[in-house]
Design a protein around this motif. Structure first.
Motif, PDB file in Angstrom:
ATOM      1  N   ALA A  87       0.881  -1.237   0.041  1.00  0.00           N
ATOM      2  CA  ALA A  87       0.005   0.177   0.099  1.00  0.00           C
ATOM      3  C   ALA A  87       1.050   1.238   0.068  1.00  0.00           C
ATOM      4  N   LYS A  88       1.989   1.331   0.728  1.00  0.00           N
ATOM      5  CA  LYS A  88       2.928   2.085   0.967  1.00  0.00           C
ATOM      6  C   LYS A  88       3.502   2.497  -0.663  1.00  0.00           C
ATOM      7  N   TRP A  89       4.197   1.334  -1.092  1.00  0.00           N
ATOM      8  CA  TRP A  89       4.537   1.791  -2.579  1.00  0.00           C
ATOM      9  C   TRP A  89       3.567   2.238  -3.626  1.00  0.00           C
ATOM     10  N   MET A  90       2.379   1.891  -3.287  1.00  0.00           N
ATOM     11  CA  MET A  90       1.444   2.429  -4.193  1.00  0.00           C
ATOM     12  C   MET A  90       1.000   3.818  -3.812  1.00  0.00           C
ATOM     13  N   ASN A  91       1.290   4.330  -2.563  1.00  0.00           N
ATOM     14  CA  ASN A  91       0.828   5.392  -1.960  1.00  0.00           C
ATOM     15  C   ASN A  91      -0.689   5.582  -1.934  1.00  0.00           C
ATOM     16  N   ILE A  92      -1.420   4.560  -1.322  1.00  0.00           N
ATOM     17  CA  ILE A  92      -2.661   4.636  -0.990  1.00  0.00           C
ATOM     18  C   ILE A  92      -3.128   4.172   0.375  1.00  0.00           C
ATOM     19  N   PRO A  93      -4.101   4.270   0.796  1.00  0.00           N
ATOM     20  CA  PRO A  93      -4.396   4.012   2.203  1.00  0.00           C
ATOM     21  C   PRO A  93      -4.812   2.568   2.407  1.00  0.00           C
ATOM     22  N   HIS A  94      -4.542   1.923   3.490  1.00  0.00           N
ATOM     23  CA  HIS A  94      -4.816   0.767   3.686  1.00  0.00           C
ATOM     24  C   HIS A  94      -5.436   0.216   5.138  1.00  0.00           C
ATOM     25  N   ALA A  95      -6.206  -0.924   5.329  1.00  0.00           N
ATOM     26  CA  ALA A  95      -6.541  -1.214   6.464  1.00  0.00           C
ATOM     27  C   ALA A  95      -6.365  -2.877   6.617  1.00  0.00           C
ATOM     28  N   ASN A  96      -5.711  -3.069   7.827  1.00  0.00           N
ATOM     29  CA  ASN A  96      -5.460  -4.552   7.961  1.00  0.00           C
ATOM     30  C   ASN A  96      -6.696  -4.960   8.923  1.00  0.00           C
ATOM     31  N   TRP A  97      -6.580  -6.252   9.100  1.00  0.00           N
ATOM     32  CA  TRP A  97      -7.572  -7.143  10.123  1.00  0.00           C
ATOM     33  C   TRP A  97      -8.903  -6.539   9.864  1.00  0.00           C
ATOM     34  N   VAL A  98      -9.179  -6.633   8.586  1.00  0.00           N
ATOM     35  CA  VAL A  98     -10.624  -6.600   8.095  1.00  0.00           C
ATOM     36  C   VAL A  98     -11.505  -7.979   8.196  1.00  0.00           C
ATOM     37  N   TYR A  99     -12.480  -7.661   9.233  1.00  0.00           N
ATOM     38  CA  TYR A  99     -13.042  -9.029   9.477  1.00  0.00           C
ATOM     39  C   TYR A  99     -14.615  -8.939   8.775  1.00  0.00           C
ATOM     40  N   GLU A 100     -14.928  -7.713   8.363  1.00  0.00           N
ATOM     41  CA  GLU A 100     -16.450  -7.774   7.872  1.00  0.00           C
ATOM     42  C   GLU A 100     -16.642  -6.617   6.652  1.00  0.00           C
ATOM     43  N   LEU A 101     -17.389  -7.223   5.748  1.00  0.00           N
ATOM     44  CA  LEU A 101     -17.424  -6.081   4.600  1.00  0.00           C
ATOM     45  C   LEU A 101     -19.238  -5.688   4.867  1.00  0.00           C
ATOM     46  N   VAL A 102     -19.235  -4.280   5.233  1.00  0.00           N
ATOM     47  CA  VAL A 102     -20.552  -3.994   5.417  1.00  0.00           C
ATOM     48  C   VAL A 102     -21.166  -3.392   4.369  1.00  0.00           C
ATOM     49  N   ASP A 103     -20.537  -2.818   3.480  1.00  0.00           N
ATOM     50  CA  ASP A 103     -21.344  -2.146   2.165  1.00  0.00           C
ATOM     51  C   ASP A 103     -20.196  -1.900   1.345  1.00  0.00           C
ATOM     52  N   VAL A 104     -20.668  -1.884  -0.086  1.00  0.00           N
ATOM     53  CA  VAL A 104     -19.693  -1.536  -1.125  1.00  0.00           C
ATOM     54  C   VAL A 104     -20.476  -0.856  -2.111  1.00  0.00           C
ATOM     55  N   THR A 105     -19.756   0.236  -2.794  1.00  0.00           N
ATOM     56  CA  THR A 105     -20.396   1.022  -3.982  1.00  0.00           C
ATOM     57  C   THR A 105     -19.320   1.166  -4.817  1.00  0.00           C
ATOM     58  N   GLN A 106     -19.442   1.840  -5.949  1.00  0.00           N
ATOM     59  CA  GLN A 106     -18.480   2.116  -6.977  1.00  0.00           C
ATOM     60  C   GLN A 106     -17.359   3.172  -6.547  1.00  0.00           C
ATOM     61  N   GLU A 107     -17.996   3.943  -5.469  1.00  0.00           N
ATOM     62  CA  GLU A 107     -17.019   4.852  -4.938  1.00  0.00           C
ATOM     63  C   GLU A 107     -16.120   4.432  -3.859  1.00  0.00           C
ATOM     64  N   ASN A 108     -16.707   3.728  -2.860  1.00  0.00           N
ATOM     65  CA  ASN A 108     -15.706   3.592  -1.776  1.00  0.00           C
ATOM     66  C   ASN A 108     -16.613   2.116  -0.952  1.00  0.00           C
ATOM     67  N   ILE A 109     -15.922   1.796  -0.060  1.00  0.00           N
ATOM     68  CA  ILE A 109     -16.091   0.550   0.714  1.00  0.00           C
ATOM     69  C   ILE A 109     -16.312   0.986   2.299  1.00  0.00           C
ATOM     70  N   ARG A 110     -17.358   0.068   2.825  1.00  0.00           N
ATOM     71  CA  ARG A 110     -17.393   0.110   4.343  1.00  0.00           C
ATOM     72  C   ARG A 110     -16.897  -1.015   4.917  1.00  0.00           C
ATOM     73  N   ILE A 111     -16.045  -1.031   5.760  1.00  0.00           N
ATOM     74  CA  ILE A 111     -15.643  -2.196   6.487  1.00  0.00           C
ATOM     75  C   ILE A 111     -15.591  -2.298   7.867  1.00  0.00           C
TER      76      ILE A 111
END
Lengths: 267, 329
Positions: A133-157
Motif C-alpha cells: 500500500a505504501k509503495w502504491m501510495n494508497i491508504p490501507h486497513a489490516n485485520w478487516v473482518y467484515e464487509l459492511v457495504d460496497v459501492t462504485q466509490e467506496n467500501i465500508r468495512i
C-alpha cells in the motif's frame, strides 16, 4: 470497478527448510497449496463482484508451479490471472516482495481495490500488504473482518484494533488485508474449472515491469539478509509419563486439586 | 564504501510508543526495556515517539524512563496508518536512529511496513530475540516456517533497522531512572486520508483468552471439529476458556482471537492443559510463561513436552472423557 487480489502458493504443511547459505526457502519437494488466508481475500473479491460487477485480477508471485494458484482462482470465479515469475524475483524479503507486487500490479493497469490475505502461512509476517500500500501510495486497513457495504466509490468495512473494533469508510483506490473469518471461500466450480482450461495466464517477468533493474528485486533488492538458521533448543524439563487413560485422568485431577481448580473431595 | 559510512551516521534507538486507553501500551514499555538493554552495549541514546490526539497526556508516564528525547505528534484523528506514519517518519528524519522498535500489535503491524518502505529499509516482524553483533548491527531472531526453525536476520546496508516485537516477549524495566528527558511536541496537519472512521466499539475484555486463569488448548491432534465440544466442556468445568494453536485456526474451526502463539496471542494463565498440541516455536513463544503446563500428546517427540511441567504421553480421546467424568462425579 477493478479488483486485484494477491495470492501466494505456500507449502501445505507449516514446515520446510532453508538454504543454509542464502537463507532462502527450499520449496522443492514440498507439497504446496494456496495460502488459506488468500482464499478469504479472493472470496471477498467475488462477493464484491456479485454486488458491483467488478472484474477480478489475481496476482501471484512464485515459480512456474504457482500457476496452479491462478487455475484454482479461475475455478472460483476470477477473471484474469498474472503469474509474476522470474529468477530475478527469487529470495525477496518484505521490501522486495512488496516492490515487485507494486511494479507488477501497475504494469497491468489501474485498480480501485487491492485485496490481500491477513498473512501467509510460510513467511508469517503479515507485513507485505501494508508495504505494498505504501509503495502504491494508497491508504490501507489490516485485520478487516467484515464487509459492511460496497459501492462504485467506496467500501465500508469493520476491522480489529487493540481491544476495539472500528467501522470505517475507505475511498478507492485502497488496499484491504482481510481476516480469514470475513468469508468462507466457496468451493471451486467444475463448470468454471473446465471453462478456465482455455483461459490464459499472463506471465510477468522483469521485462514487463517499468523498473527493469534486477538490483531492485529478489535477494539483491532485499534489505534484510538471513544470517543464520538454527533449530530451537531442545531440553526436557520433566520426565514424560506414559499413562493409560484412567490413570492419566486421575493424575490430572490430582494436579488440578493442587492448583485448587477442583475440590479435594473428588476421587 | 559510501554506504557503510552513511550507515554509521545513524545513531540511537527509537521506540514507537502506542497510546492505549489514554496511557502507554504495555508492549511499548517492554520495548523501552529492551532498548535500554541494547543501549548499554551500543552506548546509544534512547528516543521515544508517540502519535495521537492525546499524546500530551503521556508526558507524566514517561517519567523515570531512560529516554533522551520524546517526540509527541498531536493529531486531530485517531489511529490511521497513513496519518500516524507522517509523525514517525518526521521523527526518524529528525533524529536518524539506527534502530526502530515497534510493538507487534494490530496498530504497530499496520504502521511498521509503511514506514520501512518509506526509508526503503529492512523490517523484521515478530522478533523473539534482539542482539547487537560485533559490527554493531542488530541481529533479529524470529521463528520461521510455522516455527520449526529459528532465523537470525540482519538489515545490512540500509538504516534504520526496523523490528516489531509481540507483547509480553520482552521484559519491561522499572521506571526509577532520574533522567532529564527533552520533550518535543509537534502538530500534524489534518488532511484527507481516504479513510473515515465512522464508529468505534470497545470489546469486552473478559471474553478474551488473554486474561484467563485457566486455558484448555486444542491442537492439530484434534481430528474432528465435533471433538472441540468435549474440550469446551472441560474448559467450562474448570472455569476457563478454550483456546487453540494455529493449525485449527487455519482449518477455520477456531477464531484467530482464540489463537495462542506468536501469530496469535501471548498468554500466561496460571494453568494450561494442551490437548494434541505439538508445540512449534511460534506456539511456545506465545505461552512459555504459563505457570503450570499440563501437556497431553500421543507423540513422545512433541516439542510441547520440553516446556511442560506435566508432560503426559497418551491419547486425548481416551483421557479427556475420563477426566470430564471424574470431575463431574
Amino acid at each position: 470497478m477493478r479488483i486485484a487480489v494477491c495470492m501466494k502458493q505456500v507449502p501445505t504443511y507449516s514446515e520446510g527448510n532453508m538454504d543454509e547459505k542464502t537463507g532462502v526457502i527450499i520449496r522443492k519437494g514440498l507439497l504446496s497449496c494456496v495460502n488459506v488466508y488468500d482464499l478469504a481475500a479472493l472470496e471477498t473479491a467475488l462477493q464484491i463482484k456479485e454486488k458491483t460487477g467488478a472484474s477480478i485480477s489475481i496476482f501471484t508471485m512464485g515459480p512456474k508451479t504457482a500457476e496452479k494458484v491462478l487455475r484454482e482462482a479461475y475455478a472460483m470465479g476470477a477473471d484474469e490471472g498474472f503469474l509474476i515469475s522470474d529468477m530475478a524475483f527469487a529470495g525477496a524479503d518484505v521490501l522486495a516482495t512488496s516492490y515487485t507486487l507494486m511494479q507488477a500490479i501497475q504494469s497491468a493497469g489501474e485498480y480501485d481495490l487491492i485485496l490481500c490475505g491477513k498473512q501467509t502461512t510460510d513467511g508469517d509476517t503479515a507485513q507485505v500488504s501494508g508495504a505494498l500500500a505504501k509503495w502504491m501510495n494508497i491508504p490501507h486497513a489490516n485485520w478487516v473482518y467484515e464487509l459492511v457495504d460496497v459501492t462504485q466509490e467506496n467500501i465500508r468495512i469493520k476491522y480489529m484494533m487493540e481491544a476495539k473494533t472500528v467501522l470505517a469508510q475507505v475511498e478507492y483506490p485502497c488496499l484491504l488485508s482481510v481476516e480469514k473469518s470475513i468469508f468462507i471461500p466457496r468451493m471451486p466450480s467444475l463448470k468454471l474449472k473446465i471453462a478456465s482450461k482455455q483461459k490464459e495466464v499472463s506471465v510477468i517477468t522483469i521485462h514487463e515491469l517499468e523498473d527493469k533493474d534486477p538490483k531492485n528485486y529478489g535477494l539483491s533488492g532485499s534489505a534484510t539478509k538471513v544470517k543464520k538458521i538454527f533449530p530451537p533448543e531442545r531440553t526436557l524439563k520433566k520426565e514424560i509419563v506414559t499413562l493409560e487413560a484412567k490413570v492419566a485422568a486421575n493424575y490430572i485431577v490430582d494436579i488440578l486439586k493442587g492448583l485448587e481448580y477442583i475440590d479435594e473431595d473428588i476421587k | 564504501m559510501r554506504i557503510m559510512e552513511n550507515i554509521k551516521s545513524w545513531n540511537g534507538i527509537l521506540v514507537y510508543v502506542e497510546v492505549f486507553k489514554s496511557g502507554i501500551h504495555p508492549v511499548s514499555l517492554e520495548l523501552i526495556g529492551e532498548a535500554y538493554r541494547l543501549s548499554r552495549i551500543t552506548k546509544e541514546p534512547i528516543y521515544a515517539v508517540a502519535v495521537g490526539p492525546q499524546v500530551e497526556m503521556l508526558k507524566e508516564q514517561f517519567q523515570g524512563y531512560p529516554l533522551q528525547d520524546v517526540f509527541l505528534y498531536k493529531t486531530a484523528k485517531e489511529f490511521q496508518a497513513n496519518l500516524y506514519e507522517e509523525g514517525v517518519e518526521n521523527c526518524i528524519e529528525t533524529i536518524r536512529p539506527s534502530i526502530v522498535l515497534i510493538g507487534g500489535t494490530n496498530e504497530g503491524r499496520a504502521l511498521a511496513p509503511r514506514i520501512a518502505v518509506h526509508f526503503k529499509t529492512g523490517l523484521t516482524a515478530d522478533c523473539t530475540e534482539l542482539e547487537v553483533n560485533e559490527d554493531g548491527e542488530l541481529l533479529q531472531t524470529r521463528p520461521a516456517f510455522g516455527g520449526n526453525i529459528m532465523a537470525s536476520i540482519l538489515t545490512q546496508n540500509t538504516r534504520p533497522q526496523f523490528a516489531t516485537v509481540r507483547p509480553k516477549v520482552m521484559l519491561p524495566i522499572t521506571a526509577d531512572f532520574s533522567y532529564e528527558t527533552n520533550y518535543h511536541t509537534r502538530m500534524l496537519k489534518d488532511r484527507m486520508l481516504g479513510i473515515s472512521i465512522l464508529a468505534v466499539e470497545e470489546e469486552a475484555e473478559q471474553e478474551s483468552i488473554i486474561n484467563q486463569d485457566v486455558l484448555i488448548v486444542a491442537g492439530r491432534g484434534i481430528k474432528k471439529r465435533e471433538n472441540l465440544s468435549m474440550l469446551q466442556e472441560l474448559a467450562g468445568l474448570l472455569g476457563g476458556k478454550l483456546a487453540s494453536s494455529r493449525a485449527l485456526v487455519e482449518k477455520g474451526w477456531m477464531s484467530p482471537k482464540d489463537q495462542i502463539g506468536l501469530s496469535g496471542n501471548t498468554v500466561n494463565p496460571r494453568c494450561m492443559i494442551t490437548c494434541g498440541v505439538s508445540g512449534t516455536v511460534q506456539f511456545i513463544a506465545g505461552m512459555k510463561n504459563t505457570k503450570n503446563i499440563i501437556a497431553i500428546n500421543s507423540d513422545r517427540n512433541a516439542r510441547i513436552f520440553e516446556i511442560a511441567h506435566y508432560p503426559i504421553c497418551g491419547d486425548i480421546y481416551e483421557i479427556i472423557p475420563e477426566l470430564i467424568n471424574l470431575i463431574k462425579s
